[in-house]
Motif scaffolding. Sequence first.
Motif, PDB file in Angstrom:
ATOM      1  N   LEU A 250       0.844  -1.191   0.000  1.00 41.79           N
ATOM      2  CA  LEU A 250       0.000   0.000   0.000  1.00 41.79           C
ATOM      3  C   LEU A 250       0.885   1.249   0.000  1.00 41.79           C
ATOM      4  O   LEU A 250       1.693   1.453   0.905  1.00 41.79           O
ATOM      5  N   MET A 251       0.732   2.072  -1.036  1.00 38.57           N
ATOM      6  CA  MET A 251       1.517   3.307  -1.144  1.00 38.57           C
ATOM      7  C   MET A 251       0.570   4.492  -1.242  1.00 38.57           C
ATOM      8  O   MET A 251      -0.467   4.421  -1.905  1.00 38.57           O
ATOM      9  N   GLU A 252       0.933   5.584  -0.581  1.00 34.54           N
ATOM     10  CA  GLU A 252       0.079   6.763  -0.546  1.00 34.54           C
ATOM     11  C   GLU A 252       0.782   7.942  -1.208  1.00 34.54           C
ATOM     12  O   GLU A 252       1.989   8.134  -1.004  1.00 34.54           O
ATOM     13  N   GLY A 341      -3.942   6.971  -3.238  1.00 33.41           N
ATOM     14  CA  GLY A 341      -2.806   6.091  -3.323  1.00 33.41           C
ATOM     15  C   GLY A 341      -3.167   4.833  -4.082  1.00 33.41           C
ATOM     16  O   GLY A 341      -4.180   4.798  -4.782  1.00 33.41           O
ATOM     17  N   ASN A 342      -2.338   3.814  -3.923  1.00 28.50           N
ATOM     18  CA  ASN A 342      -2.511   2.626  -4.734  1.00 28.50           C
ATOM     19  C   ASN A 342      -1.769   1.449  -4.108  1.00 28.50           C
ATOM     20  O   ASN A 342      -0.959   1.634  -3.206  1.00 28.50           O
ATOM     21  N   ILE A 343      -2.044   0.274  -4.639  1.00 32.81           N
ATOM     22  CA  ILE A 343      -1.261  -0.899  -4.262  1.00 32.81           C
ATOM     23  C   ILE A 343      -0.221  -1.121  -5.354  1.00 32.81           C
ATOM     24  O   ILE A 343      -0.570  -1.180  -6.534  1.00 32.81           O
ATOM     25  N   VAL A 344       1.020  -1.205  -4.943  1.00 32.72           N
ATOM     26  CA  VAL A 344       2.107  -1.184  -5.919  1.00 32.72           C
ATOM     27  C   VAL A 344       3.030  -2.382  -5.711  1.00 32.72           C
ATOM     28  O   VAL A 344       3.446  -2.663  -4.583  1.00 32.72           O
ATOM     29  N   LYS A 345       3.339  -3.040  -6.818  1.00 33.28           N
ATOM     30  CA  LYS A 345       4.324  -4.136  -6.763  1.00 33.28           C
ATOM     31  C   LYS A 345       5.733  -3.550  -6.691  1.00 33.28           C
ATOM     32  O   LYS A 345       6.009  -2.520  -7.316  1.00 33.28           O
ATOM     33  N   PRO A 346       6.618  -4.198  -5.960  1.00 33.05           N
ATOM     34  CA  PRO A 346       7.998  -3.690  -5.861  1.00 33.05           C
ATOM     35  C   PRO A 346       8.653  -3.458  -7.227  1.00 33.05           C
ATOM     36  O   PRO A 346       9.443  -2.523  -7.384  1.00 33.05           O
ATOM     37  N   THR A 347       8.300  -4.268  -8.225  1.00 32.78           N
ATOM     38  CA  THR A 347       8.910  -4.082  -9.548  1.00 32.78           C
ATOM     39  C   THR A 347       8.461  -2.783 -10.203  1.00 32.78           C
ATOM     40  O   THR A 347       9.081  -2.314 -11.148  1.00 32.78           O
ATOM     41  N   ASP A 348       7.363  -2.192  -9.697  1.00 30.03           N
ATOM     42  CA  ASP A 348       6.882  -0.921 -10.260  1.00 30.03           C
ATOM     43  C   ASP A 348       7.345   0.283  -9.456  1.00 30.03           C
ATOM     44  O   ASP A 348       6.992   1.424  -9.774  1.00 30.03           O
ATOM     45  N   PHE A 349       8.136   0.057  -8.416  1.00 25.72           N
ATOM     46  CA  PHE A 349       8.562   1.167  -7.554  1.00 25.72           C
ATOM     47  C   PHE A 349       9.335   2.239  -8.324  1.00 25.72           C
ATOM     48  O   PHE A 349       9.275   3.412  -7.984  1.00 25.72           O
ATOM     49  N   THR A 350      10.062   1.816  -9.365  1.00 27.86           N
ATOM     50  CA  THR A 350      10.875   2.801 -10.093  1.00 27.86           C
ATOM     51  C   THR A 350      10.024   3.832 -10.820  1.00 27.86           C
ATOM     52  O   THR A 350      10.516   4.891 -11.180  1.00 27.86           O
ATOM     53  N   HIS A 351       8.734   3.517 -11.031  1.00 25.82           N
ATOM     54  CA  HIS A 351       7.867   4.474 -11.716  1.00 25.82           C
ATOM     55  C   HIS A 351       7.303   5.517 -10.761  1.00 25.82           C
ATOM     56  O   HIS A 351       6.683   6.485 -11.192  1.00 25.82           O
ATOM     57  N   LEU A 352       7.495   5.301  -9.463  1.00 25.97           N
ATOM     58  CA  LEU A 352       6.968   6.251  -8.474  1.00 25.97           C
ATOM     59  C   LEU A 352       8.057   7.215  -8.028  1.00 25.97           C
ATOM     60  O   LEU A 352       9.226   6.832  -7.903  1.00 25.97           O
ATOM     61  N   ALA A 353       7.666   8.453  -7.761  1.00 26.50           N
ATOM     62  CA  ALA A 353       8.593   9.430  -7.189  1.00 26.50           C
ATOM     63  C   ALA A 353       8.611   9.243  -5.676  1.00 26.50           C
ATOM     64  O   ALA A 353       7.674   9.627  -4.979  1.00 26.50           O
ATOM     65  N   GLN A 354       9.656   8.598  -5.188  1.00 24.63           N
ATOM     66  CA  GLN A 354       9.758   8.349  -3.752  1.00 24.63           C
ATOM     67  C   GLN A 354      10.890   9.170  -3.147  1.00 24.63           C
ATOM     68  O   GLN A 354      12.004   9.163  -3.666  1.00 24.63           O
ATOM     69  N   PRO A 355      10.628   9.859  -2.031  1.00 23.65           N
ATOM     70  CA  PRO A 355      11.676  10.657  -1.388  1.00 23.65           C
ATOM     71  C   PRO A 355      12.672   9.753  -0.656  1.00 23.65           C
ATOM     72  O   PRO A 355      12.413   8.566  -0.459  1.00 23.65           O
ATOM     73  N   LYS A 356      13.790  10.328  -0.264  1.00 22.99           N
ATOM     74  CA  LYS A 356      14.843   9.547   0.383  1.00 22.99           C
ATOM     75  C   LYS A 356      14.355   8.859   1.652  1.00 22.99           C
ATOM     76  O   LYS A 356      14.764   7.745   1.963  1.00 22.99           O
ATOM     77  N   VAL A 357      13.484   9.542   2.392  1.00 21.33           N
ATOM     78  CA  VAL A 357      13.017   8.949   3.651  1.00 21.33           C
ATOM     79  C   VAL A 357      12.281   7.636   3.385  1.00 21.33           C
ATOM     80  O   VAL A 357      12.383   6.678   4.158  1.00 21.33           O
TER      81      VAL A 357
END
Length: 371
Positions: A250-252, A341-357
Amino acid sequence: MQQWSREKIVAFRQALLDWYDREKRDLPWRKDKEPYHIWVSEIMLQQTQVNTVIPYYQRFMAAFPTVADLAAAPEAKLLQLWAGLGYYSRARNMQKAAQQIMIDYQGKWPQTAKELTKLAGIGPYTAGAIASIAFNQPEPAIDGNAFRVFSRLFEIEADITKPQSRKIFYDVIKEVISPERPGDFNQAIMDLGSSYMTAKNPDTANSPVRDFNQAYLDGKEMAYPVRTKKKPPVPIDYFALVIQTPAGYLMEQRPAKGMLADLWTVPLLKWTDLADQETPPLLSQLVTLATKRFTAETQIPLTLAPLGGKPVTHTFTHQKWVLTLLYAELPSIPDLSYFRGNIVKPTDFTHLAQPKVQLKIWRRYQQLREQ
DNA sequence: TATCCGTGGCA
DNA sequence: TTGCCAAGGAT
């Protein structure tokens, strides 16, 4: 403050530019004077060091080769390219400015500092940098380097953290700047400030403008620049909820304004939002509140378990986040209609803008899983 | 005018 | 670890 004669000013320009011609750094944005290239580099370099910027600049130019490409870009792709660089409003403002150029200026860049300041994200420093480097105008570009270098050269006592001090520096630099090569002059000052005239451990004895450095000559170099101290970051406690479902995690997406605007993290619950007290809330209490946060369903079978180890910490300019990790595994996919937000597979993480934290949270989670 | 807004390097 | 600093701008 010192006063320089005409002869001394001419000699200074000569010494500075001769050194710059010999020693200037070979940087990707110094290959030409395209205003778009200068602009993108200057925005990225705000409060950010050269070595950090270089790979971001390369990827950005490959993705958005022209100002028109940037104006038309999807925000998700823009933020993905910016993720990790920090100060994310810079990216948003840059796209606004690109659209201003396409629409208000018919794709043609304004060439004066005054006009450039009307573009989103361009303040007095960046306007001066673009006007001098791309358009050869004798305009000071006063960044942290210029404040430090000129405060030492002239023993300027003004507190550089005060906005009104800028005019004092502007007037001095306006007199000293090379009318023939203003862009090279400004860049030479910045190169000087990041080599011989650094904040800590300067090497002024070998500086190409040593003899012009009055503070050094008086043995008072480290007294400049004059600045007031910043306040220390305020600690803020969060729970970070790592929630696994059959379809992924789960990603927000964070709110469009404020810290880390529009970036993606796992759901974060601020302790002070959960209870009217500063003591940690009970785990059972947390489940109810967390459920309401990310689903329309009133209650789902959520069992939050503490993830061991010390909290993850991340320090920003004015906040220090202390994150206690909690884990839950959902047997089915909850209704997320009211969730940004959405449910995201780890393989799709590169498509999300995630901050360093968030990357720190994943690292810790990964370490704990391997045990 | 004071505060908000990221991240990395370094002593 | 902590504090400070680094090619700032918006509100």
